[in-house]
Design a protein around this motif. Structure first.
Motif, short mmCIF file in Angstrom:
data_model
loop_
_atom_site.label_atom_id
_atom_site.label_comp_id
_atom_site.label_asym_id
_atom_site.label_seq_id
_atom_site.Cartn_x
_atom_site.Cartn_y
_atom_site.Cartn_z
N ILE A 180 -16.59 11.61 4.32
CA ILE A 180 -16.96 11.69 5.74
C ILE A 180 -16.11 10.65 6.48
N PRO A 181 -15.43 11.07 7.54
CA PRO A 181 -14.55 10.12 8.23
C PRO A 181 -15.31 8.93 8.81
N VAL A 182 -14.77 7.75 8.57
CA VAL A 182 -15.29 6.50 9.13
C VAL A 182 -14.10 5.77 9.73
N THR A 183 -14.22 5.36 10.98
CA THR A 183 -13.10 4.66 11.60
C THR A 183 -12.93 3.30 10.94
N LYS A 184 -11.69 2.86 10.91
CA LYS A 184 -11.39 1.56 10.29
C LYS A 184 -12.09 0.43 11.03
N ILE A 185 -12.20 0.56 12.35
CA ILE A 185 -12.84 -0.50 13.13
C ILE A 185 -14.33 -0.60 12.77
N TYR A 186 -15.01 0.54 12.62
CA TYR A 186 -16.43 0.50 12.28
C TYR A 186 -16.63 -0.02 10.86
N TYR A 187 -15.78 0.43 9.95
CA TYR A 187 -15.85 -0.03 8.56
C TYR A 187 -15.63 -1.55 8.50
N GLY A 188 -14.63 -2.02 9.21
CA GLY A 188 -14.35 -3.46 9.24
C GLY A 188 -15.47 -4.26 9.89
N LEU A 189 -16.02 -3.73 10.99
CA LEU A 189 -17.12 -4.41 11.66
C LEU A 189 -18.37 -4.47 10.78
N SER A 190 -18.58 -3.44 10.00
CA SER A 190 -19.73 -3.44 9.09
C SER A 190 -19.60 -4.56 8.05
N TRP A 191 -18.41 -4.67 7.47
CA TRP A 191 -18.17 -5.76 6.51
C TRP A 191 -18.29 -7.11 7.21
N PHE A 192 -17.65 -7.24 8.36
CA PHE A 192 -17.67 -8.51 9.09
C PHE A 192 -19.09 -8.92 9.45
N SER A 193 -19.89 -7.97 9.93
CA SER A 193 -21.26 -8.28 10.34
C SER A 193 -22.11 -8.72 9.17
N THR A 194 -21.96 -8.07 8.04
CA THR A 194 -22.75 -8.45 6.87
C THR A 194 -22.37 -9.85 6.41
N ILE A 195 -21.08 -10.11 6.32
CA ILE A 195 -20.62 -11.45 5.91
C ILE A 195 -21.03 -12.49 6.94
N LEU A 196 -20.92 -12.15 8.22
CA LEU A 196 -21.30 -13.09 9.28
C LEU A 196 -22.79 -13.43 9.22
N SER A 197 -23.64 -12.44 8.98
CA SER A 197 -25.08 -12.73 8.92
C SER A 197 -25.39 -13.70 7.78
N ILE A 198 -24.75 -13.53 6.64
CA ILE A 198 -24.95 -14.44 5.51
C ILE A 198 -24.40 -15.83 5.86
N ALA A 199 -23.23 -15.86 6.50
CA ALA A 199 -22.64 -17.14 6.90
C ALA A 199 -23.50 -17.87 7.92
N LEU A 200 -24.05 -17.14 8.88
CA LEU A 200 -24.91 -17.77 9.89
C LEU A 200 -26.18 -18.33 9.27
N LEU A 201 -26.75 -17.61 8.32
CA LEU A 201 -27.93 -18.14 7.64
C LEU A 201 -27.56 -19.39 6.84
N THR A 202 -26.42 -19.34 6.18
CA THR A 202 -25.96 -20.49 5.39
C THR A 202 -25.76 -21.72 6.26
N VAL A 203 -25.09 -21.55 7.38
CA VAL A 203 -24.85 -22.66 8.30
C VAL A 203 -26.18 -23.19 8.84
N GLY A 204 -27.07 -22.29 9.21
CA GLY A 204 -28.37 -22.70 9.72
C GLY A 204 -29.17 -23.49 8.69
N LEU A 205 -29.19 -23.01 7.47
CA LEU A 205 -29.94 -23.70 6.42
C LEU A 205 -29.26 -25.01 6.02
N TRP A 206 -27.94 -25.02 6.00
CA TRP A 206 -27.20 -26.23 5.64
C TRP A 206 -27.55 -27.38 6.59
N ASN A 207 -27.67 -27.06 7.88
CA ASN A 207 -27.93 -28.07 8.90
C ASN A 207 -29.42 -28.28 9.20
N ALA A 208 -30.28 -27.52 8.58
CA ALA A 208 -31.71 -27.62 8.85
C ALA A 208 -32.31 -28.85 8.16
#
Length: 145
Positions: A69-97
């Motif tokens: 099923i066609p998936v645009t490269k931008i959506y595919y990339g944003l999906s990866w970026f968003s997942t990694i970003l959510s984990i990174a944001l939690l990590t930064v938040g917990l690191w500084n908590a």
């Protein structure tokens, strides 16, 4: 050509939902009982919701590509970026908590459990909705004399 899909077992579907609910409820109850400001609780809750959405979106876009099923490269990339970003944001938040290490570990593990379970629930939902009945095996017909 892809092999026909079979429906996931009811046990796996139930286990996926239980894991998702357990992770989410644990994370939210932890936030409810935490001794932190409301804006901090809002940050962690938003990260949980963002993480769940991005993980489901990532699973769908990866699966769509595998199914042709066609998936645009931008959506595919944003999906990866968003997942990694959510984990990174939690990590930064917990690191500084200013939380104990056990509290930080609790939030990290319930968050990751929720993400993993969300992926499994989405996979089960897709497999259940796109399952095609598998044709029965042809009978062996012997003329034993």
């Amino acid at each position: 050509m892809n092999a026909p899909l079979t429906k996931p077992s009811n046990a796996f579907i139930a286990a996926s939902w239980v894991a998702l609910l357990a992770g989410m409820v644990a994370f939210i109850v932890g936030l409810w009982n935490a001794q932190m400001l409301l804006n901090e609780k809002g940050y962690y809750f938003t990260i949980l919701m963002y993480g769940l959405f991005s993980a489901i979106s990532l699973q769908k876009s990866v699966r769509d590509q595998l199914d042709g099923i066609p998936v645009t490269k931008i959506y595919y990339g944003l999906s990866w970026f968003s997942t990694i970003l959510s984990i990174a944001l939690l990590t930064v938040g917990l690191w500084n908590a200013t939380l104990t290490l056990s509290e930080k570990g609790f939030y990290a593990m319930s968050f990751l459990l929720s993400l993993f379970a969300a992926i499994a629930v989405q996979k089960n939902t897709r497999d259940t909705s796109t399952t095609q009945p598998v044709a029965p095996a042809p009978e062996n017909r012997y003329n034993a004399e």
